[in-house]
Design an enzyme around this catalytic site. Structure first.
Site, PDB file in Angstrom:
ATOM      1  N   ARG A   1      14.320  49.179  48.600  1.00 17.51           N
ATOM      2  CA  ARG A   1      13.966  47.848  48.076  1.00 17.51           C
ATOM      3  C   ARG A   1      14.628  46.761  48.911  1.00 17.51           C
ATOM      4  O   ARG A   1      14.485  46.752  50.108  1.00 17.51           O
ATOM      5  CB  ARG A   1      14.383  47.699  46.604  1.00 17.51           C
ATOM      6  CG  ARG A   1      13.596  48.579  45.659  1.00 17.51           C
ATOM      7  CD  ARG A   1      13.959  48.293  44.230  1.00 17.51           C
ATOM      8  NE  ARG A   1      13.406  49.312  43.357  1.00 17.51           N
ATOM      9  CZ  ARG A   1      12.162  49.300  42.901  1.00 17.51           C
ATOM     10  NH1 ARG A   1      11.339  48.329  43.218  1.00 17.51           N
ATOM     11  NH2 ARG A   1      11.725  50.273  42.126  1.00 17.51           N
TER      12      ARG A   1
ATOM     13  N   GLY B   1      12.729  55.232  39.183  1.00 21.05           N
ATOM     14  CA  GLY B   1      12.505  56.166  40.296  1.00 21.05           C
ATOM     15  C   GLY B   1      13.463  57.335  40.198  1.00 21.05           C
ATOM     16  O   GLY B   1      14.656  57.145  39.981  1.00 21.05           O
TER      17      GLY B   1
ATOM     18  N   GLY C   1      22.499  58.001  64.831  1.00 23.93           N
ATOM     19  CA  GLY C   1      22.672  57.441  66.179  1.00 23.93           C
ATOM     20  C   GLY C   1      21.537  56.512  66.586  1.00 23.93           C
ATOM     21  O   GLY C   1      21.160  56.462  67.763  1.00 23.93           O
TER      22      GLY C   1
HETATM   23  O1  F6P Z   1      14.125  52.487  43.580  1.00 23.05           O
HETATM   24  C1  F6P Z   1      13.797  53.664  44.251  1.00 23.05           C
HETATM   25  C2  F6P Z   1      12.572  53.459  45.099  1.00 23.05           C
HETATM   26  O2  F6P Z   1      12.300  54.694  45.759  1.00 23.05           O
HETATM   27  C3  F6P Z   1      12.650  52.319  46.119  1.00 23.05           C
HETATM   28  O3  F6P Z   1      13.395  52.636  47.252  1.00 23.05           O
HETATM   29  C4  F6P Z   1      11.193  52.099  46.384  1.00 23.05           C
HETATM   30  O4  F6P Z   1      10.951  50.780  46.837  1.00 23.05           O
HETATM   31  C5  F6P Z   1      10.560  52.315  45.025  1.00 23.05           C
HETATM   32  O5  F6P Z   1      11.466  53.122  44.292  1.00 23.05           O
HETATM   33  C6  F6P Z   1       9.222  52.989  45.043  1.00 23.05           C
HETATM   34  O6  F6P Z   1       8.770  53.041  43.737  1.00 23.05           O
HETATM   35  P1  F6P Z   1       7.582  53.967  43.240  1.00 23.05           P
HETATM   36  O7  F6P Z   1       8.048  55.379  43.243  1.00 23.05           O
HETATM   37  O8  F6P Z   1       7.302  53.461  41.855  1.00 23.05           O
HETATM   38  O9  F6P Z   1       6.462  53.764  44.201  1.00 23.05           O
END
Ligand code: F6P
Length: 319
Positions: A171, A11, A185
């Site tokens: 995640r 990602g 807040g």
């Molecule tokens: O690891 C980064 C992240 O944005 C996570 O927070 C999220 O669960 C996942 O990647 C989403 O993955 P993708 O972009 O493959 O849908």
């Protein structure tokens, strides 16, 4: 070390471009050839590789995303994939790699290291889920985006006297929810690391309502499960109209904060310095405001510890 390759995988995270810029410019400053590998490990499998120069990285320090593009690559997890990558590394004369990404990316890098390739890794993920480092590049930019969203949602929450759930990424890690919840807040923060107590959330809504409070913001980490189910339970138990906003990939983009750019620049610089001084198999991180490096195996084996003290503070401040 004459030729260094750089890639971004998994990602994307705001600040990756600032790190690439630092890697490219530090390499050129030290008279090393620098190759950009496209689309993460995919580029290593199919030779999608281009030499970079000073102007390749001009005008990118302030941009989100990654100019090298990124991907999640299943083939790279196989022995066949690693062998293909080793061939490409040889064909292009790559002497060492700087690899940017999160946990999954680091595991791929470990396979390359175990096969004898000199690698140095830089932690880039909005999730902040890596135990060996206090922060990962992109995390604070994502937190900033969430805080901005919370402020906007709070306006409409007040106008309508509703409860609003804001679902954030991360995640299995609750850090985005925790940090953004504190800074925004939020009245309640629900994270995978702490057993959820929806009755407590409901109690707060009712007590708040009784003392004239109009809004109620609940920041919920995606690792918890279904936000809509939580919303229904809250509505059933409190009678408060409850809306859900899933922020999704908006958290992955945008102009990186200064902190992310500064970390990225320092880490990119250190990555090249390490390769050039024959220190391989390392993961760069930040501990107590100092840029550090540890063995990649140690980084991968470090357990992420949730900041319970900070979580307690959010509870005290949202009574
Ligand atoms: O690891 C980064 C992240 O944005 C996570 O927070 C999220 O669960 C996942 O990647 C989403 O993955 P993708 O972009 O493959 O849908």
């Amino acid at each position: 070390m004459k030729t260094i390759g750089v890639l971004t995988s998994g990602g994307d995270a705001p600040g990756m471009n600032a790190a690439i810029r630092a890697v490219v410019r530090t390499s050129i400053y030290n008279k090393a050839r620098i190759l950009g590998i496209k689309q993460g490990y995919n580029g290593l499998l199919n030779g999608d590789i281009e030499e970079m120069n000073l102007s390749s990285v001009a005008d990118i320090i302030h941009r989100g995303g990654t100019m090298l593009r990124s991907a999640r690559c299943d083939e790279f997890k196989t022995e066949r994939g690693i062998n293909k990558a080793l061939n490409i590394i040889q064909v292009f004369g790559i002497d060492g790699l700087v690899i940017l990404g999160g946990d999954g990316t680091f595991r791929g890098a470990k396979n390359l290291k175990d096969a004898g390739v000199p690698v140095v890794c830089i932690p880039c993920t909005i999730d902040n889920d890596m135990g060996y480092t206090d922060y990962t590049i992109g995390f604070f930019t994502a937190v900033e985006t969430v805080v901005d969203a919370i402020s906007k949602i709070r306006d409409t929450s007040t106008s309508h006297g509703r409860a609003n759930i804001v679902e954030v990424m991360g995640r299995e890690c609750g850090d985005i929810a925790l940090y953004a919840g504190l800074a925004g807040g939020a009245e309640s923060i629900i994270v995978p690391e702490i057993e959820p107590d929806i009755d407590e959330v409901c109690r707060k809504i009712i007590q708040g309502r009784n003392r004239g409070k109009l809004h109620h913001i609940i920041v919920l980490a995606e690792g918890i499960g279904n936000a809509y189910q939580v919303a229904k339970e809250i509505e059933d138990k409190t009678g408060a109209e409850t809306r859900v906003t899933i922020l999704g990939h908006i958290q992955r983009g945008g102009t990186p904060t200064s902190f992310d750019r500064i970390m990225a620049s320092k880490m990119g610089n250190m990555a090249v310095e390490l390769l050039l001084s024959n220190q391989f198999g390392k993961a760069i991180g930040i501990k107590c405001n100092q840029i550090i490096n540890v063995d990649l195996d140690e980084a991968l084996n470090s357990e992420k510890v949730f900041d319970k003290q900070m979580y307690e503070i959010t509870k005290i401040l949202s009574i």
